[in-house]
Design an enzyme around this catalytic site. Structure first.
Site, mmCIF file in Angstrom:
data_model
loop_
_atom_site.group_PDB
_atom_site.id
_atom_site.type_symbol
_atom_site.label_atom_id
_atom_site.label_comp_id
_atom_site.label_asym_id
_atom_site.label_seq_id
_atom_site.Cartn_x
_atom_site.Cartn_y
_atom_site.Cartn_z
ATOM 1 N N ASN A 10 0.863 -1.189 0.000
ATOM 2 C CA ASN A 10 0.000 0.000 0.000
ATOM 3 C C ASN A 10 0.897 1.236 0.000
ATOM 4 O OD1 ASN A 10 -1.857 2.001 0.444
ATOM 5 N ND2 ASN A 10 -2.288 1.435 2.569
ATOM 6 N N LYS A 12 0.028 4.249 -0.235
ATOM 7 C CA LYS A 12 -0.664 5.413 0.344
ATOM 8 C C LYS A 12 -0.495 6.627 -0.582
ATOM 9 C CE LYS A 12 0.401 3.494 4.818
ATOM 10 N NZ LYS A 12 0.075 3.590 6.224
ATOM 11 N N HIS A 94 -9.400 0.596 4.882
ATOM 12 C CA HIS A 94 -8.101 0.866 5.513
ATOM 13 C C HIS A 94 -8.301 1.782 6.718
ATOM 14 C CE1 HIS A 94 -4.037 2.345 6.148
ATOM 15 N NE2 HIS A 94 -3.649 1.214 5.574
ATOM 16 N N GLU A 96 -6.818 4.299 7.705
ATOM 17 C CA GLU A 96 -6.773 5.750 7.426
ATOM 18 C C GLU A 96 -8.089 6.226 6.829
ATOM 19 O OE1 GLU A 96 -3.075 5.403 5.332
ATOM 20 O OE2 GLU A 96 -2.166 4.882 7.251
ATOM 21 N N GLU A 164 -5.114 -5.326 10.497
ATOM 22 C CA GLU A 164 -4.106 -4.282 10.681
ATOM 23 C C GLU A 164 -4.396 -3.508 11.964
ATOM 24 O OE1 GLU A 164 -2.162 -3.026 6.829
ATOM 25 O OE2 GLU A 164 -4.060 -1.987 6.804
ATOM 26 N N GLY A 170 2.412 2.145 10.542
ATOM 27 C CA GLY A 170 3.303 3.284 10.366
ATOM 28 C C GLY A 170 3.996 3.727 11.649
ATOM 29 N N SER A 210 3.606 -2.217 10.224
ATOM 30 C CA SER A 210 5.061 -2.148 10.382
ATOM 31 C C SER A 210 5.765 -3.465 10.047
ATOM 32 C CB SER A 210 5.420 -1.667 11.793
ATOM 33 O OG SER A 210 4.895 -0.371 12.010
HETATM 34 C C1 PEP Z 1 -0.653 0.005 5.803
HETATM 35 O O1 PEP Z 1 -0.688 1.157 5.393
HETATM 36 O O2 PEP Z 1 -1.563 -0.767 5.481
HETATM 37 C C2 PEP Z 1 0.450 -0.415 6.656
HETATM 38 C C3 PEP Z 1 0.415 -1.600 7.195
HETATM 39 O O3 PEP Z 1 1.478 0.486 6.831
HETATM 40 P P1 PEP Z 1 2.931 0.192 7.501
HETATM 41 O O4 PEP Z 1 3.441 -1.097 6.911
HETATM 42 O O5 PEP Z 1 3.755 1.376 7.111
HETATM 43 O O6 PEP Z 1 2.708 0.066 8.967
#
Ligand code: PEP
Length: 247
Positions: A10, A12, A94, A96, A164, A170, A210
């Site tokens: 992703n 973003k 997601h 966000e 997630e 992040g 992460s």
């Molecule tokens: C994501 O945006 O779905 C995500 C898991 O981000 P990150 O790997 O940066 O934590």
């Protein structure tokens, strides 16, 4: 039952043509991996560009879409448009979208139903916030978010569930393999109870939060972790190591 490993990237709202070229180059050099489904999600303006330049067996996903095919919805894109570009994946729900843009369970479930009915495959994201975990509500929150699409009787063969935890996205703070496995196993049990044993057995549940080249191998050993959704690390050549986490 062996579920095919799945790794999503992703991107973003990151990148420009130069950095997109760099990502496409390392993906093309990697040559892909037959035992892994790889899907990357660039920002909408780059969807076609990425699709046209990828030579590796990597699919391209949109990061979002709306719940109707067309109309007066400025700023939105529809599943019909994603399909028209020759793409078949979309990320929905997601964290966000849920927490920065205030998308509700109800809206996300409407979007998911419409995307699937339009012929797309959906990476459906769920996950609890830190305060919800600390208050002991991890199970409730994830089940509530899932229940919103269980109620709609979706065709689960077009869904990959991404667990997630919001506190891990992040932040550099990854769920331990045990924490992630525990939630993935609950999700599978939930599907068994609410949908069917067959769906519970077949649906892929991937972990996001992460994930890095360093921690992916241990996470990938867990029996209910069928892959990853990767944010930050999907922009770097290390993403190829995550694709190959099980090799
Ligand atoms: C994501 O945006 O779905 C995500 C898991 O981000 P990150 O790997 O940066 O934590």
């Amino acid at each position: 039952m062996t579920r095919k490993f799945f790794v999503g990237g992703n991107w973003k709202m990151n990148g420009d043509k130069a950095s997109v070229d760099g990502i496409v180059a390392f993906l093309n050099q990697s040559g892909g991996n037959d035992s892994v489904d790889v899907v990357v999600a660039p920002p909408a303006p780059y969807l076609t560009y990425v699709k046209e330049h990828l030579k590796a067996p990597v699919e391209v996903a949109a990061q979002n879409c709306y719940k109707v095919p067309k109309g007066a919805f400025t700023g939105e894109i529809s599943p019909a448009m994603i399909k028209d570009l020759g793409l078949k994946w979309v990320i929905l729900g997601h964290s966000e979208r849920r927490h920065v843009f205030g998308e509700s369970d109800a809206l996300i479930s409407e979007k998911t139903v419409h995307a699937i009915e339009s012929g797309l495959e959906v990476i459906f994201c769920i996950g609890e916030k830190l305060e919800e975990r600390e208050a002991g509500h991890t199970k409730d929150v994830n089940f509530r978010q899932l229940q919103a699409i269980v109620e709609k009787n979706v065709d689960w063969s077009h869904v990959v569930i991404a667990y997630e935890p919001v506190w891990a996205i992040g932040t550099g703070k990854t769920a331990s393999p045990e924490q992630a496995q525990e939630v993935h196993a609950w999700i599978r049990e939930f599907l068994k109870e609410k949908v069917s044993s067959d769906v519970a057995e077949k649906v892929r549940i991937i972990y996001g939060g992460s994930v890095t080249a360093e921690n992916c191998a241990e996470l990938g050993k867990k029996p209910d972790i069928d892959g990853f959704l990767v944010g930050g690390a999907s922009l770097k050549p290390d993403f190829v190591k995550i694709i190959n986490a099980r090799n």
